[in-house]
Enzyme design. Structure first.
Site, short mmCIF file in Angstrom:
data_model
loop_
_atom_site.label_atom_id
_atom_site.label_comp_id
_atom_site.label_asym_id
_atom_site.label_seq_id
_atom_site.Cartn_x
_atom_site.Cartn_y
_atom_site.Cartn_z
N GLY A 150 -1.57 4.94 -8.93
CA GLY A 150 -1.28 3.86 -8.00
C GLY A 150 -2.16 2.63 -8.11
O GLY A 150 -1.73 1.52 -7.82
N GLU A 199 -9.10 2.28 -5.33
CA GLU A 199 -7.95 3.09 -4.91
C GLU A 199 -6.84 2.19 -4.39
O GLU A 199 -7.10 1.08 -3.90
CB GLU A 199 -8.44 4.08 -3.82
CG GLU A 199 -7.41 4.99 -3.21
CD GLU A 199 -6.78 5.99 -4.17
OE1 GLU A 199 -6.08 5.54 -5.10
OE2 GLU A 199 -6.95 7.20 -3.97
N ASP A 218 -4.78 6.56 3.39
CA ASP A 218 -3.84 6.89 4.46
C ASP A 218 -4.56 7.82 5.44
O ASP A 218 -5.28 7.35 6.32
CB ASP A 218 -2.61 7.52 3.78
CG ASP A 218 -1.45 7.76 4.71
OD1 ASP A 218 -1.23 6.94 5.60
OD2 ASP A 218 -0.75 8.77 4.54
N GLY A 237 -7.00 9.64 4.50
CA GLY A 237 -8.37 9.60 4.00
C GLY A 237 -8.81 10.90 3.35
O GLY A 237 -9.92 10.98 2.82
N THR A 272 -7.69 12.39 0.63
CA THR A 272 -7.84 12.25 -0.83
C THR A 272 -9.19 11.60 -1.14
O THR A 272 -9.92 12.06 -2.03
CB THR A 272 -6.69 11.37 -1.39
OG1 THR A 272 -5.45 11.93 -1.00
CG2 THR A 272 -6.76 11.26 -2.90
N LYS A 313 -4.41 2.24 6.12
CA LYS A 313 -3.61 2.42 7.33
C LYS A 313 -4.54 2.96 8.41
O LYS A 313 -4.72 4.17 8.54
CB LYS A 313 -2.48 3.43 7.08
CG LYS A 313 -1.39 2.95 6.14
CD LYS A 313 -0.33 4.04 5.98
CE LYS A 313 0.76 3.62 5.03
NZ LYS A 313 1.66 4.75 4.67
N ASP A 318 4.49 3.71 -5.60
CA ASP A 318 5.85 4.11 -5.94
C ASP A 318 6.59 4.73 -4.77
O ASP A 318 5.98 5.21 -3.81
CB ASP A 318 5.83 5.13 -7.08
CG ASP A 318 5.33 6.50 -6.61
OD1 ASP A 318 4.27 6.56 -5.97
OD2 ASP A 318 6.02 7.51 -6.85
#
Ligand code: 5GP
Length: 177
Positions: free
Chosen positions: A48, A102, A106, A108, A110, A134, A162
């Site tokens: 990403g 990154e 989202d 967090g 990951t 977010k 994606d």
């Protein structure tokens, strides 16, 4: 075009290219100041962050290096379900000033996992540079030093991100309708 279709879903334009580029330039300038004389090692998370990393680096003017890592999911042996392993980590992280690049934070989770994995390599410092955050979805306590854009809790596509494999090539960011 203000509305597009990616696979079976409709998306509307939410962050135009010019706004993305201005936000990236602002964060790169902060990095240029903060990391002067420290030769940071940028670690961009594939897939990403590929487009963000390219544009960020074009605005970084201090001596630095970039490398690319990937989080690969595989089924764990035990009952824990999915485990993510980090692949492509370069040698010689120890003692370096690492900046994680990154696409989006989202929940967090990951990023938390990534930070724990990298800390084990004993870098001199680690900071996080994300294109998008977010805030409403964040579940863990993360120190995000560089955040280009904050967005509401809606699914987005484009500029590296994606929907079911497609849409990464879009220059702007679109929100699902
Ligand atoms: P987290 O662990 O923070 O919940 O999730 C981070 C990952 O979820 C991101 O790296 C990204 O792959 C994916 N993700 C979260 N929100 C979105 C979104 O709105 N659009 C897309 N395309 N991916 C997202």
């Amino acid at each position: 075009m203000d509305t597009i279709t990616v696979k079976d879903k409709q998306f509307r334009l939410s962050i135009p290219e010019a706004r993305i580029q201005a936000a990236i330039q602002r964060e790169a300038e902060r990095i240029n100041k903060d990391y002067e004389g420290r030769e940071p090692l940028f670690l961009a998370v594939l897939n990403g962050a590929f487009m963000f990393a390219a544009d960020l680096m074009r605005n970084v003017s201090i001596p630095s290096e970039i490398s690319f890592v990937k989080l690969a999911s595989y089924e764990g042996m035990g009952t824990t379900g999915k485990v993510k392993s980090l692949i492509g980590l370069p040698e010689g992280i120890r003692g370096r000033h690492v900046v994680i690049v990154e696409d989006i934070v989202d929940t967090g989770l990951t990023m938390l996992h990534l930070l724990e994995t990298l800390r084990a390599q004993e870098p001199a410092s680690i900071s996080v540079c994300t294109l998008l955050l977010k805030p409403e979805k964040l579940q863990v306590d993360l120190d995000i030093k560089y955040c280009a854009l904050e967005i509401p809790n809606e699914f987005i596509v484009g500029y590296g991100l994606d929907y079911d494999g497609q849409g990464r090539n879009l220059r702007d960011i679109y929100t699902v309708v």
